[in-house]
Scaffold this motif. Structure first.
Motif, PDB file in Angstrom:
ATOM      1  N   THR A 153       0.625  -1.219   0.070  1.00 24.31           N
ATOM      2  CA  THR A 153      -0.005   0.077  -0.060  1.00 24.31           C
ATOM      3  C   THR A 153       1.053   1.326  -0.004  1.00 24.31           C
ATOM      4  O   THR A 153       0.419   2.292  -0.277  1.00 24.31           O
ATOM      5  N   TRP A 154       2.227   0.992   0.410  1.00 22.37           N
ATOM      6  CA  TRP A 154       2.904   2.293   0.611  1.00 22.37           C
ATOM      7  C   TRP A 154       2.336   3.554   1.247  1.00 22.37           C
ATOM      8  O   TRP A 154       2.370   4.691   1.051  1.00 22.37           O
ATOM      9  N   ASN A 155       1.586   2.859   2.248  1.00 21.14           N
ATOM     10  CA  ASN A 155       0.715   4.179   2.978  1.00 21.14           C
ATOM     11  C   ASN A 155       0.828   4.208   4.457  1.00 21.14           C
ATOM     12  O   ASN A 155       0.413   3.365   5.066  1.00 21.14           O
ATOM     13  N   GLU A 156       1.736   5.130   4.928  1.00 21.42           N
ATOM     14  CA  GLU A 156       1.768   5.300   6.359  1.00 21.42           C
ATOM     15  C   GLU A 156       0.718   5.425   7.103  1.00 21.42           C
ATOM     16  O   GLU A 156       0.582   5.118   8.200  1.00 21.42           O
ATOM     17  N   ASN A 157      -0.265   6.384   6.606  1.00 17.90           N
ATOM     18  CA  ASN A 157      -1.462   6.569   7.327  1.00 17.90           C
ATOM     19  C   ASN A 157      -2.339   5.549   7.597  1.00 17.90           C
ATOM     20  O   ASN A 157      -2.899   5.362   8.525  1.00 17.90           O
ATOM     21  N   LEU A 158      -2.371   4.569   6.649  1.00 17.58           N
ATOM     22  CA  LEU A 158      -3.078   3.238   6.863  1.00 17.58           C
ATOM     23  C   LEU A 158      -2.493   2.518   7.864  1.00 17.58           C
ATOM     24  O   LEU A 158      -3.177   1.732   8.521  1.00 17.58           O
ATOM     25  N   MET A 159      -1.141   2.475   7.928  1.00 17.56           N
ATOM     26  CA  MET A 159      -0.479   1.587   9.086  1.00 17.56           C
ATOM     27  C   MET A 159      -1.192   1.949  10.440  1.00 17.56           C
ATOM     28  O   MET A 159      -1.201   1.276  11.125  1.00 17.56           O
ATOM     29  N   THR A 160      -0.901   3.515  10.482  1.00 18.99           N
ATOM     30  CA  THR A 160      -1.619   4.215  11.526  1.00 18.99           C
ATOM     31  C   THR A 160      -2.883   3.718  11.998  1.00 18.99           C
ATOM     32  O   THR A 160      -3.427   3.265  13.199  1.00 18.99           O
ATOM     33  N   ASP A 161      -3.902   3.666  11.019  1.00 11.14           N
ATOM     34  CA  ASP A 161      -5.387   3.329  11.149  1.00 11.14           C
ATOM     35  C   ASP A 161      -5.315   1.777  11.703  1.00 11.14           C
ATOM     36  O   ASP A 161      -6.245   1.332  12.885  1.00 11.14           O
ATOM     37  N   ASP A 201      13.419  -3.273   0.870  1.00  5.67           N
ATOM     38  CA  ASP A 201      14.018  -1.766   0.959  1.00  5.67           C
ATOM     39  C   ASP A 201      13.930  -1.177   2.100  1.00  5.67           C
ATOM     40  O   ASP A 201      12.926  -1.140   2.863  1.00  5.67           O
ATOM     41  N   PRO A 202      15.058  -1.138   2.915  1.00  8.44           N
ATOM     42  CA  PRO A 202      15.167  -0.270   4.195  1.00  8.44           C
ATOM     43  C   PRO A 202      14.352   0.900   4.468  1.00  8.44           C
ATOM     44  O   PRO A 202      13.942   1.159   5.601  1.00  8.44           O
ATOM     45  N   TYR A 203      14.381   2.006   3.209  1.00  2.37           N
ATOM     46  CA  TYR A 203      13.721   3.070   3.595  1.00  2.37           C
ATOM     47  C   TYR A 203      12.192   2.895   3.731  1.00  2.37           C
ATOM     48  O   TYR A 203      11.684   3.370   4.801  1.00  2.37           O
ATOM     49  N   LEU A 204      11.448   2.075   2.876  1.00  3.54           N
ATOM     50  CA  LEU A 204      10.259   1.845   2.725  1.00  3.54           C
ATOM     51  C   LEU A 204       9.607   0.995   4.125  1.00  3.54           C
ATOM     52  O   LEU A 204       8.753   1.618   4.769  1.00  3.54           O
ATOM     53  N   ILE A 205      10.466  -0.122   4.450  1.00  2.00           N
ATOM     54  CA  ILE A 205      10.222  -0.427   5.807  1.00  2.00           C
ATOM     55  C   ILE A 205      10.303   0.449   6.899  1.00  2.00           C
ATOM     56  O   ILE A 205       9.409   0.461   7.811  1.00  2.00           O
ATOM     57  N   SER A 206      11.345   1.025   7.094  1.00  2.00           N
ATOM     58  CA  SER A 206      11.592   2.058   8.079  1.00  2.00           C
ATOM     59  C   SER A 206      10.439   2.984   8.375  1.00  2.00           C
ATOM     60  O   SER A 206       9.792   3.393   9.495  1.00  2.00           O
ATOM     61  N   ARG A 207       9.932   3.636   6.998  1.00  2.00           N
ATOM     62  CA  ARG A 207       8.802   4.541   7.386  1.00  2.00           C
ATOM     63  C   ARG A 207       7.483   3.954   7.636  1.00  2.00           C
ATOM     64  O   ARG A 207       6.631   4.371   8.505  1.00  2.00           O
ATOM     65  N   LEU A 208       7.136   2.713   7.021  1.00  2.00           N
ATOM     66  CA  LEU A 208       6.004   2.058   7.401  1.00  2.00           C
ATOM     67  C   LEU A 208       5.997   1.402   9.083  1.00  2.00           C
ATOM     68  O   LEU A 208       4.922   1.532   9.778  1.00  2.00           O
ATOM     69  N   ALA A 209       7.286   1.122   9.258  1.00  2.00           N
ATOM     70  CA  ALA A 209       7.293   0.536  10.442  1.00  2.00           C
ATOM     71  C   ALA A 209       7.298   1.520  11.766  1.00  2.00           C
ATOM     72  O   ALA A 209       6.655   1.385  12.870  1.00  2.00           O
ATOM     73  N   VAL A 210       7.916   2.769  11.424  1.00  2.00           N
ATOM     74  CA  VAL A 210       7.790   3.807  12.539  1.00  2.00           C
ATOM     75  C   VAL A 210       6.286   4.001  12.643  1.00  2.00           C
ATOM     76  O   VAL A 210       5.883   4.526  13.794  1.00  2.00           O
TER      77      VAL A 210
END
Length: 776
Positions: A153-161, A201-210
């Motif tokens: 999804t490449w969606n940080e806001n969705l991870m929050t929800d 990818d470390p950048y994508l994972i970092s942003r979603l995981a944070v």
């Protein structure tokens, strides 16, 4: 009158002060968690301290009877000194058994917690940890897509929800710590745990995981009543083990470890303040992570400043004796792990069973024990276990699996699908023109949830969803085509390919397909084929990523009919689907989409939703093309002999839409900058199609020439935007020194002067580019 009020207020405040002054400092909620923990630690006996480093799972029989009910008499005898954690209290009949319903678990938790608070000397509450990789692994919990799908999804806001909802469900029924998220980077997708990761990818994972950890924990010193403590898994290097075999040695150099595999962990610790870290099983730099003090003390604590709790993976300390063959003594394995930095052993006491003797004999210092227990107590105070230890049993059923959480699960399934191919706009189908449709394949009538799943209240297969949506307006046919495995049970020890007569089933499927206007193939894997191989008698890794057990034969037979045909692929890892891609005009990668997956696939098929997913992992052409990750070094991927293509079948970041997007006007705010300056990158993106769509705009950077070899490109930014037909948007990224830096030959983190290629586009292999110069 006012004087009287002031007098009463003064009396009340004096009474409050008197009350706090009469109780131990650790019970004073006005103090910080550190001060409270320090006071409590000073009051504890050696026996009480040791018990805080232990966890019970299979050994929950110490406090439960044969019916799974709390037995206070039994607990009073063997747990009078308390215990640190209980593992997976949701299970009705022991490890990996059927789950309790929410109210049942809440009731059991309250009874157990009452014992530890009211019946032990100091009243130290117990913590309960649960599995919640994509929803709690238990009965009735909302089940979301697996992490590799969520990463699509490449969606940080969705991870929050999503993970705010997961935290609320876990906490409502009596859990306070989750063994999640998995932030391992996968570079060998033969590994059965690929579906648990968020890709390569470390950048994508970092942003979603944070985003996930902040959703789990919140941002307060004391966590909210609907928050839980996260646990980063699995620190070290877990996703590129030898041969893709789970727990095999990870033969990776320290430079690559730091530049790639460690990056998500560092981000999650320093940005999101993760409260727990779990060490991986594997050897890292030649030493098992569980006893690797360089990894757990020097890097994790001294360099990165981690102050939380380090936990062992399940039975990892036993593995030091039985698997790694470091010592014949289980007690010695425990001492090695403790002295290396493991604060608490899970899931049961093995190496820590005789920890008290190790302290008394001097193998473990009392100061080291105090430090570990202090960390454990701080977490318990931060979670409010001393102040609000119980849950409202009447709310558990209303919170878990609620309609609002189901709506988020559907949205996640919708955004997780990746449209890999769509020649001549084959998809979506026109629901007003299709009269008879055939769903063919082993996954057409299955709701595939993925590993670490419980039993949600709602689940639906694509066939069921299609019948519910369109059963009155079109003729819906079905044939299994082939059977994949003898059983589909993620927990079963032995799984084999099915031996049923697939030739007859393929013939039957062809007969069904002949009656249809359109055929939709549902192929790939089920959860039992590629999974966590947690023991030699419970294997899960595969030597191949090809479609197995007659699926290619099924595809050939169906496509030979020359009927309009497309395919939906369910799997945990990226599969080698070249034959399928060549045979049909449209392919949708669906992973395991969770409880609402059937609805999402049906709605994507007919265009009620527009897919927007992008691949978080590269798709190899064949198993022999592994590794296929995109951020390789310049000396790799030179090509193969005899005309074999070295490129991936589908590149990292790839993903189509039912609309189209046009990129133009890539520009930099400055063409030359100093190493400590920032520069803005802008590009115009237009929805050049006829329907609304979402696009993930991706920024990549290449250091053209450097003192040590650097990857050909690295993801350094992404933004997900939504555009109406004809609408344009200027997307801007900021590049700073961090995005341009690397470890030099002396392992110093530097920004080196020179030229950098700046790439922005729709996928890692489809970008516009410009040049940036960095000067001293």
């Amino acid at each position: 009158m006012k004087k009287g009020r002031y007098y009463l207020l003064a009396i009340a405040l004096l009474g409050t002060h008197f009350s706090y002054s009469q109780q131990p400092a650790y019970k004073n909620k006005q103090l910080s968690p550190d001060k409270r923990a320090k006071d409590l630690l000073s009051r504890m006996t050696l026996e009480e301290k040791v018990m805080q480093t232990q966890c019970l799972w299979a050994e929950k029989s110490r406090l439960l009877n044969e019916k799974g009910e709390f037995d206070e008499a039994k607990a009073s005898t063997v747990l009078k000194d308390g215990v640190g954690e209980l593992a997976r209290l949701n299970e009705k009949r022991g490890p990996n058994s059927e789950g309790l319903h929410p109210k049942e678990q809440a009731l059991l938790y309250n009874k157990i917690q009452h014992f530890f608070i009211d019946k032990t000397r100091l009243g130290i509450p117990v913590m309960v940890h649960e599995e919640s990789l994509h929803g709690q692994q238990t009965q009735d919990a909302t089940n979301y897509p697996v992490p590799i799908a969520l990463a699509s999804t490449w969606n940080e806001n969705l991870m929050t929800d999503i993970y705010s909802n997961v935290a609320a469900e876990v906490r409502a029924r009596g859990g306070q710590q989750v063994l999640a998220p998995v932030i391992d980077i996968v570079r060998d997708p033969r590994w059965g745990r690929t579906e648990e990761t968020m890709g390569e990818d470390p950048y994508l994972i970092s942003r979603l995981a944070v985003a996930q950890i902040k959703a789990y924990q919140g941002d307060g010193l004391y966590l909210g009543e609907n928050k839980v403590a996260a646990t980063l898994k699995h620190f070290g290097i877990h996703g590129q083990s030898e041969g893709g075999i789970n727990v095999s040695p990870s033969n990776i150099d320290e430079r690559t470890a730091r530049e790639v595999f460690f990056k998500p962990f560092k981000a999650c610790i320093q940005e999101a303040k993760a409260m727990n870290v779990m060490a991986c099983y594997n050897e890292v730099f030649g030493v098992p992570a569980t006893i690797n003090s360089y990894l757990l003390k020097d890097i994790l604590r001294k360099e990165w400043g981690f102050t939380g709790v380090v936990v062992s993976d399940y039975y990892a300390i036993r593995d030091i004796q039985t698997l790694h063959k470091v010592t014949p003594s289980l007690d010695e394995a425990g001492a090695l792990a403790f002295n290396a930095g493991i604060d608490i052993e899970t899931p049961d006491p093995d190496g820590y069973k005789n920890l008290q003797q190790s302290v008394s004999s001097g193998k473990i210092s009392r100061a080291a024990l105090d430090t570990a227990v202090m960390r454990i107590l701080v977490n318990k105070f931060r979670l409010g276990l001393f102040d609000n230890p119980y849950v409202d049993v009447n709310k558990a059923d209303t919170i878990v699996g609620s309609p609002s959480k189901r709506a988020v699960a559907y949205r996640a399934a919708q955004e997780a699908m990746v449209l890999l191919k769509n020649d001549n706009h084959f998809l979506p189908l026109d629901k007003n023109k299709v009269k008879t449709i055939a769903l063919i394949g082993p996954n057409a009538d299955k709701c595939l949830l993925g590993g670490y799943s419980g039993k949600p209240r709602v689940s639906i297969s694509p066939l069921q969803a299609l019948k519910e949506r369109y059963g009155k307006t079109m003729n819906i046919l079905y044939a299994e085509g082939v059977t994949l495995t003898d059983k589909n049970n993620w927990f079963a020890d032995t799984i084999r390919l099915a031996t049923s007569n697939n030739a007859d089933k393929i013939a039957a499927a062809v007969a069904v397909a002949k009656q249809a206007d359109v055929v939709v193939l549902f192929v790939g894997e089920n959860e039992s084929m590629s999974r966590e191989g947690w023991a030699s008698n419970h294997l899960g890794d595969l030597p191949t990523l090809e479609l197995l057990n007659g699926q290619n034969e099924l595809i050939k037979a169906i496509t030979a009919l020359d009927k309009p045909t497309c395919a939906f692929v369910n799997s945990g890892p990226p599969l080698c689907i070249s034959e399928l891609v060549n045979a049909v005009p449209a392919v949708m990668q669906c992973w395991y989409l969770g409880q609402e997956g059937g609805y999402a696939m049906a709605d994507a098929l007919f265009g009620d939703i527009n897919p927007s997913g992008k691949l978080p992992v590269s798709f190899p052409r064949t198993t022999g093309h592994i590794p296929a990750y995109y951020n390789y070094k310049p000396s790799a991927r030179r090509g193969y002999n005899l005309g074999f293509d070295a490129s991936p079948l589908f590149a990292f970041g790839h993903g189509l839409s039912y609309t189209t997007f046009a990129y133009s006007n890539l520009s930099l705010s400055a063409k030359t900058i100093k190493a400590n300056e920032k520069v803005k990158v802008s590009i115009d993106v237009k929805n050049s199609g006829s329907i609304k769509g979402e696009e993930v705009v991706q920024l990549y950077i290449r250091d053209d020439y450097s003192s040590v070899p650097r990857p050909v490109k690295e993801l350094k930014g992404f933004k997900k935007i939504s555009l109406e037909p004809g609408q344009s948007q200027t997307v801007t990224f900021t590049i700073d020194a961090e995005a341009l830096s690397f470890y030099d030959k002396n392992m110093n983190w530097i920004t080196e002067p020179g030229t950098f290629t700046i790439m922005v586009g729709t996928a890692s292999d489809k970008t516009d580019q410009t040049s940036l110069t960095v000067v001293p």
